[in-house]
Design a protein around this motif. Sequence first.
Motif, PDB file in Angstrom:
ATOM      1  N   GLU A  42       0.758  -1.269  -0.028  1.00  0.00           N
ATOM      2  CA  GLU A  42      -0.054   0.023   0.076  1.00  0.00           C
ATOM      3  C   GLU A  42       0.949   1.302   0.040  1.00  0.00           C
ATOM      4  O   GLU A  42       1.962   1.242   0.547  1.00  0.00           O
ATOM      5  N   VAL A  43       0.443   2.412  -0.394  1.00  0.00           N
ATOM      6  CA  VAL A  43       1.199   3.554  -0.632  1.00  0.00           C
ATOM      7  C   VAL A  43       1.474   3.906   0.763  1.00  0.00           C
ATOM      8  O   VAL A  43       2.618   4.450   1.024  1.00  0.00           O
ATOM      9  N   GLY A  44       0.665   3.806   1.772  1.00  0.00           N
ATOM     10  CA  GLY A  44       0.957   4.192   3.135  1.00  0.00           C
ATOM     11  C   GLY A  44       2.001   3.360   3.705  1.00  0.00           C
ATOM     12  O   GLY A  44       2.670   4.046   4.840  1.00  0.00           O
ATOM     13  N   GLN A  45       2.670   2.324   3.194  1.00  0.00           N
ATOM     14  CA  GLN A  45       3.747   1.438   3.786  1.00  0.00           C
ATOM     15  C   GLN A  45       4.982   2.110   3.458  1.00  0.00           C
ATOM     16  O   GLN A  45       6.058   1.475   3.943  1.00  0.00           O
ATOM     17  N   ILE A  46       4.933   2.784   2.319  1.00  0.00           N
ATOM     18  CA  ILE A  46       6.216   3.454   1.924  1.00  0.00           C
ATOM     19  C   ILE A  46       6.645   4.782   2.580  1.00  0.00           C
ATOM     20  O   ILE A  46       5.906   5.544   3.146  1.00  0.00           O
ATOM     21  N   VAL A  47       7.985   4.678   3.268  1.00  0.00           N
ATOM     22  CA  VAL A  47       8.516   5.701   4.146  1.00  0.00           C
ATOM     23  C   VAL A  47       9.038   6.873   3.145  1.00  0.00           C
ATOM     24  O   VAL A  47       9.911   6.651   2.591  1.00  0.00           O
ATOM     25  N   LYS A  48       8.585   8.039   3.210  1.00  0.00           N
ATOM     26  CA  LYS A  48       9.241   8.957   2.611  1.00  0.00           C
ATOM     27  C   LYS A  48      10.240   9.675   3.493  1.00  0.00           C
ATOM     28  O   LYS A  48       9.826  10.192   4.624  1.00  0.00           O
ATOM     29  N   SER A  49      11.347  10.084   3.291  1.00  0.00           N
ATOM     30  CA  SER A  49      12.560  10.644   3.855  1.00  0.00           C
ATOM     31  C   SER A  49      12.536  12.140   3.361  1.00  0.00           C
ATOM     32  O   SER A  49      13.190  12.294   2.316  1.00  0.00           O
ATOM     33  N   LEU A  50      11.965  12.865   4.140  1.00  0.00           N
ATOM     34  CA  LEU A  50      11.981  14.263   3.596  1.00  0.00           C
ATOM     35  C   LEU A  50      12.925  15.321   4.677  1.00  0.00           C
ATOM     36  O   LEU A  50      13.038  15.208   5.725  1.00  0.00           O
ATOM     37  N   VAL A  51      13.779  15.995   3.781  1.00  0.00           N
ATOM     38  CA  VAL A  51      14.736  16.873   4.450  1.00  0.00           C
ATOM     39  C   VAL A  51      14.058  18.318   4.510  1.00  0.00           C
ATOM     40  O   VAL A  51      13.801  18.652   3.345  1.00  0.00           O
ATOM     41  N   GLY A  57      18.903  24.698  11.801  1.00  0.00           N
ATOM     42  CA  GLY A  57      19.573  23.385  11.286  1.00  0.00           C
ATOM     43  C   GLY A  57      18.678  22.641  10.326  1.00  0.00           C
ATOM     44  O   GLY A  57      17.516  23.263   9.909  1.00  0.00           O
ATOM     45  N   ALA A  58      18.861  21.450  10.210  1.00  0.00           N
ATOM     46  CA  ALA A  58      18.052  20.659   9.252  1.00  0.00           C
ATOM     47  C   ALA A  58      17.404  19.231   9.937  1.00  0.00           C
ATOM     48  O   ALA A  58      18.007  18.864  10.995  1.00  0.00           O
ATOM     49  N   TYR A  59      16.296  19.079   9.532  1.00  0.00           N
ATOM     50  CA  TYR A  59      15.571  17.991  10.024  1.00  0.00           C
ATOM     51  C   TYR A  59      15.125  16.965   9.117  1.00  0.00           C
ATOM     52  O   TYR A  59      14.706  17.281   8.009  1.00  0.00           O
ATOM     53  N   LEU A  60      15.006  15.829   9.598  1.00  0.00           N
ATOM     54  CA  LEU A  60      14.494  14.530   8.786  1.00  0.00           C
ATOM     55  C   LEU A  60      13.033  14.105   9.120  1.00  0.00           C
ATOM     56  O   LEU A  60      12.916  13.694  10.283  1.00  0.00           O
ATOM     57  N   GLU A  89      21.024  20.686  -1.329  1.00  0.00           N
ATOM     58  CA  GLU A  89      21.085  20.679   0.138  1.00  0.00           C
ATOM     59  C   GLU A  89      20.918  19.319   0.853  1.00  0.00           C
ATOM     60  O   GLU A  89      21.628  18.743   1.624  1.00  0.00           O
ATOM     61  N   VAL A  90      19.951  18.577   0.281  1.00  0.00           N
ATOM     62  CA  VAL A  90      19.790  17.282   0.493  1.00  0.00           C
ATOM     63  C   VAL A  90      20.919  16.439   0.653  1.00  0.00           C
ATOM     64  O   VAL A  90      21.251  15.751   0.943  1.00  0.00           O
ATOM     65  N   ARG A  91      21.435  16.544  -1.013  1.00  0.00           N
ATOM     66  CA  ARG A  91      22.486  15.833  -1.270  1.00  0.00           C
ATOM     67  C   ARG A  91      23.899  16.255  -0.204  1.00  0.00           C
ATOM     68  O   ARG A  91      24.438  15.081  -0.048  1.00  0.00           O
ATOM     69  N   THR A  92      24.100  17.369   0.263  1.00  0.00           N
ATOM     70  CA  THR A  92      25.099  17.860   1.076  1.00  0.00           C
ATOM     71  C   THR A  92      25.036  17.230   2.363  1.00  0.00           C
ATOM     72  O   THR A  92      25.652  16.477   3.195  1.00  0.00           O
TER      73      THR A  92
END
Length: 156
Positions: A42-51, A57-60, A89-92
Amino acid sequence: MSPSAQKVQEALKAKGFGHLKVVELTASTRTAQEAAEAVGAEVGQIVKSLVFVGEKGAYLFLLSGKNRLDLNKAGALVGEPLRRARPEEVRTLTGFAIGGVPPLGHARALPAFLDQDLLAYETLWAAAGTPKALFAVRPEELLALTGARVANLKEE
């Protein structure tokens, strides 16, 4: 295995979760919908890692694939206004490109927050370094791997 996927596999092993295996697929897993179709989940089972980034600072944010991040809730959690990190920024910050950002193994440790809706599933699928690599993980394993704080993150 691609170098980026290998890096994720090594990060899993280093944290004591070597039993979790990165799988590389022929189909794209760049979007939550594509990832769900590729693994029969299901789409809900997919974990999106968003920065996201703010002044301090930065957060996940680890979000269910069916949800959108509520920026007001996220900002309240971290105590500052946030904006989506730019691709460079995400890549760094993580060492990975958008579309394959895993929840662990980053260039820099980021404070992490986990969408409470992910706890409803027995198995989750998270990106593993490339737009075609994933690994299956139980919610409690994901919490142990990331040290994330569970929160209500979704837009209502």
